[in-house]
Design a protein around this motif. Structure first.
Motif: not given
Length: 136
Positions: A114, A117-119, A122
């Motif tokens: 997660m 994926e968030q990085k 962004e």
């Protein structure tokens, strides 16, 4: 006593099948969050599944005690099956500990996935913002 011995054999068989079913489900490796949650829920309710079986083990031992009291000989296989059933609760306890470790590792993996994926999200958002600024 032969009928009593047959009843003991059936109890041993029932207990063995019941515990094997539980341990089989505990050994399943979760492949996703849903399966991890199912395994966690199983661990949370394991006592509800094993407590009645523990009572059956105690009952089985009493039945075998009657055979012993009358010096009725049973086969080595039946004796081994009896003691294997007596050992099931400790096997389940160990497998629960192993399954808890599997769940912990899976949760860590899901968290790392997660965060990665968030990085990536962004980074793609920054790229899109720069693209939008070129239109302005």
């Amino acid at each position: 006593l032969t009928t009593h011995e047959e009843h003991c054999r059936l109890m041993v068989q029932y207990l063995n099948e019941s515990f094997e079913s539980i341990i089989k489900r505990l050994k399943l490796q979760p492949n996703n969050v849903e399966e991890t949650t199912e395994l966690q829920e199983m661990l949370n309710t394991i006592d509800q599944q094993t407590d009645p079986l523990q009572l059956k083990i105690d009952e089985m031992k009493q039945y075998f005690d009657v055979l012993d009291k009358f010096d009725h000989r049973i086969s080595v296989e039946q004796s081994n099956a009896k003691w294997n059933n007596v050992a099931w609760p400790s096997k389940i306890t160990q497998q629960c500990a192993d399954s808890a470790n599997v769940i912990l590792a899976a949760k860590e993996k899901y968290l790392n996935d997660m965060l990665s994926e968030q990085k990536r999200f962004e980074e793609s958002l920054v790229v899109l913002e720069k693209e939008v600024e070129t239109f302005g």
